[in-house]
Design an enzyme around this catalytic site. Structure first.
Site, PDB file in Angstrom:
ATOM      1  N   SER A   1      15.807  20.545 -13.665  1.00  0.00           N
ATOM      2  CA  SER A   1      17.049  21.313 -13.591  1.00  0.00           C
ATOM      3  C   SER A   1      16.858  22.734 -14.106  1.00  0.00           C
ATOM      4  O   SER A   1      16.364  22.937 -15.215  1.00  0.00           O
ATOM      5  CB  SER A   1      18.140  20.617 -14.409  1.00  0.00           C
TER       6      SER A   1
ATOM      7  N   GLU B   1      19.441   2.561  -7.704  1.00  0.00           N
ATOM      8  CA  GLU B   1      19.502   3.497  -8.831  1.00  0.00           C
ATOM      9  C   GLU B   1      19.873   2.667 -10.054  1.00  0.00           C
ATOM     10  O   GLU B   1      20.930   2.034 -10.055  1.00  0.00           O
ATOM     11  CB  GLU B   1      20.649   4.483  -8.585  1.00  0.00           C
TER      12      GLU B   1
ATOM     13  N   SER C   1      27.682   9.526  -5.491  1.00  0.00           N
ATOM     14  CA  SER C   1      26.872   8.461  -4.908  1.00  0.00           C
ATOM     15  C   SER C   1      26.654   8.683  -3.409  1.00  0.00           C
ATOM     16  O   SER C   1      27.481   9.292  -2.724  1.00  0.00           O
ATOM     17  CB  SER C   1      27.565   7.120  -5.130  1.00  0.00           C
TER      18      SER C   1
ATOM     19  N   CYS D   1      21.056  11.472 -11.625  1.00  0.00           N
ATOM     20  CA  CYS D   1      20.486  11.315 -10.282  1.00  0.00           C
ATOM     21  C   CYS D   1      18.989  11.585 -10.322  1.00  0.00           C
ATOM     22  O   CYS D   1      18.231  11.082  -9.509  1.00  0.00           O
ATOM     23  CB  CYS D   1      21.159  12.273  -9.328  1.00  0.00           C
TER      24      CYS D   1
ATOM     25  N   LYS E   1      37.897  18.578  -7.768  1.00  0.00           N
ATOM     26  CA  LYS E   1      38.348  17.212  -8.082  1.00  0.00           C
ATOM     27  C   LYS E   1      37.290  16.608  -8.994  1.00  0.00           C
ATOM     28  O   LYS E   1      36.272  16.100  -8.536  1.00  0.00           O
ATOM     29  CB  LYS E   1      38.484  16.411  -6.779  1.00  0.00           C
ATOM     30  N   PRO E   2      37.497  16.685 -10.314  1.00  0.00           N
ATOM     31  CA  PRO E   2      36.495  16.115 -11.225  1.00  0.00           C
ATOM     32  C   PRO E   2      36.607  14.597 -11.266  1.00  0.00           C
ATOM     33  O   PRO E   2      37.588  14.024 -10.790  1.00  0.00           O
ATOM     34  CB  PRO E   2      36.875  16.713 -12.588  1.00  0.00           C
ATOM     35  N   ALA E   3      35.606  13.951 -11.844  1.00  0.00           N
ATOM     36  CA  ALA E   3      35.632  12.490 -11.971  1.00  0.00           C
ATOM     37  C   ALA E   3      36.742  12.092 -12.942  1.00  0.00           C
ATOM     38  O   ALA E   3      36.925  12.722 -13.987  1.00  0.00           O
ATOM     39  CB  ALA E   3      34.289  11.988 -12.460  1.00  0.00           C
TER      40      ALA E   3
ATOM     41  N   ARG F   1      28.134  24.417 -11.398  1.00  0.00           N
ATOM     42  CA  ARG F   1      27.107  24.573 -10.354  1.00  0.00           C
ATOM     43  C   ARG F   1      27.757  24.798  -8.991  1.00  0.00           C
ATOM     44  O   ARG F   1      27.138  25.348  -8.089  1.00  0.00           O
ATOM     45  CB  ARG F   1      26.239  23.306 -10.352  1.00  0.00           C
TER      46      ARG F   1
ATOM     47  N   GLU G   1      25.032  16.386  -2.813  1.00  0.00           N
ATOM     48  CA  GLU G   1      24.030  16.072  -3.853  1.00  0.00           C
ATOM     49  C   GLU G   1      24.236  14.611  -4.205  1.00  0.00           C
ATOM     50  O   GLU G   1      25.181  14.268  -4.916  1.00  0.00           O
ATOM     51  CB  GLU G   1      24.241  16.958  -5.087  1.00  0.00           C
ATOM     52  N   LEU G   2      23.391  13.733  -3.685  1.00  0.00           N
ATOM     53  CA  LEU G   2      23.675  12.298  -3.751  1.00  0.00           C
ATOM     54  C   LEU G   2      22.703  11.576  -4.695  1.00  0.00           C
ATOM     55  O   LEU G   2      22.110  12.197  -5.556  1.00  0.00           O
ATOM     56  CB  LEU G   2      23.648  11.734  -2.322  1.00  0.00           C
TER      57      LEU G   2
END
Ligand code: NAD
Length: 492
Positions: A456, A396, A244, A299, A189-191, A174, A265-266
């Protein structure tokens, strides 16, 4: 170094995934020599791979490569750039099962949802391969009748893209697809919890011919230090972050020093409204999707079910029956409908929220407890009578837990729905068109789903208001975040 396959069968999917850093078109070990980071399967704790742990020196090397590639990539004809994205789309579709298995192994989601994520993630490649060749400038005549005004979009420059663990592939595509289509180079930078789908996808981009330096990838245990160094350098011109709200705030602050553009995008705290005139069967179908997709670790997950008094008992009964029947198990088992949570900490946090709500007087209709291991499973849960000011409704949840709250009037429903600092998505079920439009107007959210449990869509502008974010991803708007406008004043 490649990821090691530790078992036969589904683990073959992880064999051959690069486990190093992609810098300047080469897979290289981290300069720091820090110990590698183990990536675990949350369904059984098994180590799937050991990935590189980049430090600031690696990050700056990746930035050197991205900055060096920027002018050439921007000058590459849009058609050429977009053909590469199109090739990546075709490859991802052809390798759907492999990518779905990787996602399911590292993140835990059921295979059927992992396949849907591959489809969704691939769609951004196709969409921006199409959008990227239609970027329009403008030719205007000044009101003075003499001078001309040329307006042209141009790539914003090297981008830092940071993604969360819950959609390991789709959150990367995305961002990567519009960035590359716009002519920007990027560092992803992926998780650290779920880097394998991104690493496999980066390798796929190398194989389809994306030039050296156009995409770098850094895995690290020091995300804060790396992003601070990159944002302080001045050559990164854009940071696009999904994660987050807490980390988003820090990145917005860190972007101030060099005036770096931000897209955020939080988090969310989505209300799901069921009005008395709703088709209850459809509302329950939608609730299952909005709540249980990704085990509630989304999210967009419905966090609060606000149900009109006259239908609340029936809705609770129908939803509880459906949720009690869900099959919980490892995502890679074809029969599983709900997988494990991402780690022990998440499972314990969800358990704590539910236990505290029960202590405060909530009634647990179904579930309510963690399941014994291995893996970090939590029972799909429905509860009611939750303290409106308690953390279960304010935070959340990020777990398979559905709290039901009753409302009297439409005004009360809207007030409850908007009583949060978040504003990502809201869901509403009603058969009354006038009410649907009035409610959609009144809900404070970047996205509203009417009689649907899913928003989505690569063709739509996804994003939030309030503390859920800045900017939009997807749709024709999603590429604008990667473009600057240049105005040329022209006298003929
Ligand atoms: P997170 O904020 O902990 O981490 C997200 C990413 O940021 C990871 O790659 C992490 O390594 C990195 N990170 C952590 N600290 C950082 C720092 N100081 N500087 C720079 N990067 C840092 O979030 P998460 O737990 O991975 O994901 C869950 C959160 O993401 C939830 O709040 C969820 O709502 C949100 N989310 C939002 C969307 C959306 O589109 N709005 C989509 C998916 C997830």
């Amino acid at each position: 170094m490649s990821a090691t396959s530790t078992d036969s069968g589904s683990l073959d999917a992880t064999a051959g995934i690069p486990a190093d850093l992609l810098i300047g078109g080469e897979w290289v070990a981290a300069a720091s020599g820090r110990p590698r980071i183990a990536v675990e399967n949350p369904a059984d704790g098994e180590v799937l791979a050991e990935i590189a742990d980049a430090d600031v020196a690696d990050a700056l090397a990746a930035l050197d490569a991205a900055a060096a590639a920027q002018a050439g990539w921007a000058a590459t004809p849009a058609r050429e750039r977009c053909e590469l994205l199109r090739s990546a789309f075709e490859r991802l579709r052809a390798e759907r099962e492999r990518f779905a298995t990787i996602i399911s192994l590292e993140m835990g989601k059921p295979l059927r949802e992992a396949r849907a994520e591959v489809d969704y993630g691939a769609e951004f490649l196709r969409w921006y391969a199409e959008e990227g060749v239609r970027l329009q400038g403008d030719y205007r005549i000044s009101p003075d009748g003499g001078s001309r005004i040329l307006v042209k979009p141009q790539p914003i420059g090297p981008c830092l893209l940071i993604t969360p663990w819950n959609f390991p592939l789709a959150m990367a595509t995305r961002k990567i697809a519009p960035a590359l289509a716009a002519g920007c180079t990027a560092i992803l930078k992926p998780a650290t919890l779920t880097p394998l789908a991104s690493l496999a996808f980066a390798q796929l981009l190398v194989e389809v011919g994306v030039p050296a330096g156009v995409l770098g990838i850094l895995t690290t245990s020091g995300a804060g230090a790396l992003s601070s160094a990159l944002l302080a350098d001045g050559r990164i011109r854009k940071v696009s972050f999904t994660g987050s709200t807490e980390v988003g705030r820090r990145l917005i602050a860190a972007s101030g020093e060099k005036v770096v553009a931000t897209s955020m995008e939080l988090g969310g705290n989505a209300p799901f409204l069921v009005f008395a005139d709703a088709d209850l069967e459809a509302a329950v179908d939608g609730a299952l999707v909005a709540k249980m997709r990704n085990m509630g670790e989304a999210c967009t997950a419905a966090n609060r079910f606000l149900v009109a008094d006259p239908v609340a008992d029936e809705f609770a009964r129908l939803l509880s029956a459906r949720i009690a029947a869900l099959r919980v198990g490892p995502g890679t088992d074809e029969a599983s409908e709900v997988g494990p949570l991402i780690d022990a900490e998440s499972r314990d946090r969800v358990a704590g929220l539910v236990a505290a709500a029960a202590d405060d007087g909530a009634t647990v209709h179904v579930g309510g407890a963690p399941l014994s291991g291995p893996g970090y499973f939590f029972e799909p849960t429905v509860l009611e009578g939750v303290d409106p000011t308690g953390p279960l409704l304010g935070d959340e949840i990020f777990g398979p837990v559905a709290p039901i709250v009753r409302f009297g009037s439409d005004e009360e429903a809207i007030e409850l729905a908007n009583d949060t600092e978040y504003g990502l998505v809201s869901y509403a079920y009603t058969r009354d068109l006038e009410r649907a439009l009035r409610v959609a107007d009144a809900l404070e959210a970047g996205m509203v789903a009417i009689n649907r449990g899913l928003v989505s869509n690569a063709a739509a502008p996804f994003g939030g208001i309030k503390q859920s974010g800045l900017g939009r991803e997807g749709g024709r708007e999603g590429i604008e975040d990667y473009l600057d406008l240049k105005y040329v004043a022209l006298d003929l």
